[in-house]
Design an enzyme around this catalytic site. Structure first.
Site: not given
Length: 487
Positions: A181, A256, A289, A384
């Site tokens: 996906k 992750e 990331c 973040e």
């Protein structure tokens, strides 16, 4: 070419799902928009739970034959997929740049070659999986890696094909089947990969691609009782929803997630190197990331570091990612740009000072930003941003550096710049991070374990660690007697 085909940067892309070796349309679609100029690239099939279920069913049906396929034959097909990627590298590069706004030069020289390498590496690594037999009171123990079954892989928009194949390649090499996906903001190269895999001889149903919104099809995929593994790269809130969805069936997860990584610069560091590494954190418009977004500098060199950083950051070229001279491309989507701007505005209102940037350039670009005078417990330091926004703080000594570095809920990576080898050993041993770079950044080897600590993730992938996740490890214990040998 068919009536369904989109033409993206001169490349034909089928926007329908790929399920059981066939193109499948949906009743609804969503519009895929290029971040380069806001132009609609076309309508993409918008999956529903029905298509999600069909993809899992196709993966389940294809699993027994693929699992029984000898490792060497699976590896041969994965190498053929890599050949196809290399043959179409330029097409993949320009489509992905058009779709997600990352630099074309990076896609050509680094990202798409890495896509091919993902398939080659895990194909070859699968052939080396072995554990020496050992004895227990005369009995023989034999360890094997058995394919687990259908895997659901959910991937992000910042490096769509590279991160997808980082998961697809070991899953297929292990003998599993896959439902991918891709992110709805950058779905197109996943469709091209389905074509490449089919042309390479991958049997129908072994790889399936379902496009759409996670809010509409995510639960249908992650809660399905026939799914044996789920691997996700993305945000912490989405990971929580996936974990809750997978919990009833105890489906193993590899997650992750986000990062808020530190870059520690000690007074004994090569300051030019430190500045180069710090400015490198603006790569991919800060949509990485692993980026070390919290720069921590020993106070005795902070003024000089900042002066050099401001000069180097000011020379960056922000613009069309298809141009060779461009260093930073656009933000992926207006919603992401608004999110970035909100973080910076709130930080400045709370007392932060923008010594570089601090503003939108327009509706596509956010200026590379460095904020100083930020509190350790502030939102801009703790959360973040996923954009070209860095903070700078100072520390007095090694203990304070480590305390500040570890004082977030994340633990994905850390970067350390020092001229003292003993200090490097001490500090790296104290940092909480899945990866630590010393006097370098983003050096990655597929043999190494990769993943995050704390809220940055669950599990490790890479090398044998990938196969440990994508397989059911089995230990077979055999007695030394009881055989009816007939010569």
């Amino acid at each position: 070419m068919t009536e369904h085909t989109l033409t993206v940067a001169g490349v034909a892309v089928d926007p329908r799902h790929w399920i059981g070796g066939e193109r499948v349309a949906s009743a609804g679609t969503f519009t895929d928009v290029s971040p380069i100029d806001g132009r609609a690239l076309g309508e993409v099939a918008r999956g529903t739970p029905a298509e999600a279920a069909a993809a899992v069913a196709a993966a389940k049906a294809a699993f027994p034959a693929w699992a029984a396929t000898p490792r060497a034959e699976r590896a041969r097909i994965l190498h053929a997929i890599a050949d196809g990627v290399e043959k179409r590298l330029e097409e993949l590069a320009i489509v992905e740049t058009t779709d997600n706004g990352a630099l074309l030069r990076s896609h050509r020289r680094g990202v798409m070659p890495r896509v091919a390498h993902n398939f080659r590496f895990f194909a070859d690594w699968s052939l080396t999986l072995d554990h020496e037999d050992f004895e227990t009171r005369g009995h023989t123990n034999h360890v094997s890696w058995d394919p687990a079954g259908p895997c659901v892989l959910i991937t992000p928009w910042n490096a769509p094909l590279m991160l997808a194949t980082w998961k697809i390649a070991p899953a297929l090499a292990a003998g599993n089947t896959v439902v991918l996906k891709p992110a709805e903001w950058s779905p197109l190269t996943a469709s091209l990969l389905a074509d490449i895999a089919a042309e390479a001889g991958l049997p129908a149903g072994v790889l399936n691609v379902v496009q759409g919104y996670g809010s509409e099809i995510g639960d249908a995929l992650t809660s399905h009782p026939d799914v044996r593994r789920i691997s996700f790269t993305g945000s912490v809130p989405t990971a929580r929803r996936i974990a809750a969805s997978a919990a009833p069936h105890l489906t193993p997860l590899s997650l992750e997630l986000g990062g808020k990584s530190p870059l520690l610069v000690f007074a004994d560091a090569d300051l030019d190197l430190a500045v180069d590494l710090a400015v490198e954190q603006y790569d991919n418009a800060g949509q990485v990331c692993l980026a070390a977004t919290r720069i921590l500098v020993e106070e005795t060199v902070a003024e000089e570091f900042t002066r050099r950083f401001v000069a180097k950051a000011g020379a960056l070229v922000q613009g069309d990612p298809r141009e060779e001279a461009t260093d930073i491309g656009p933000t992926i989507h207006p919603r992401q740009l608004e999110k970035i701007d909100g973080f910076v505005r709130r930080a400045v209102e709370a007392g932060a000072r923008a010594v570089v940037g601090g503003h939108r350039r327009d509706e596509r670009f956010y200026a590379p930003t460095l904020l100083t005078e930020v509190a350790q417990d502030s939102e801009i330091v703790q959360e973040e941003v996923f954009g070209p926004v860095l903070t700078l703080q100072t520390f007095a000594d090694e203990d304070e550096a480590v305390r500040l570095a570890d004082d977030t809920r994340f633990g994905l990576a850390a970067t350390l710049v020092t001229g003292d080898r003993e200090r490097a050993d001490r500090v790296t041993g104290r940092l909480t991070a899945g990866t630590v770079w010393v006097n370098c950044f983003f050096v990655r080897d597929l043999k190494a374990p990769f993943g995050g600590s704390r809220h940055s993730g669950v599990g490790r992938e890479g090398g044998t660690w990938s196969f440990d996740f994508y397989c059911d490890l089995k230990n077979t214990v055999t007695a030394p007697k009881g055989w009816n040998d007939h010569g």
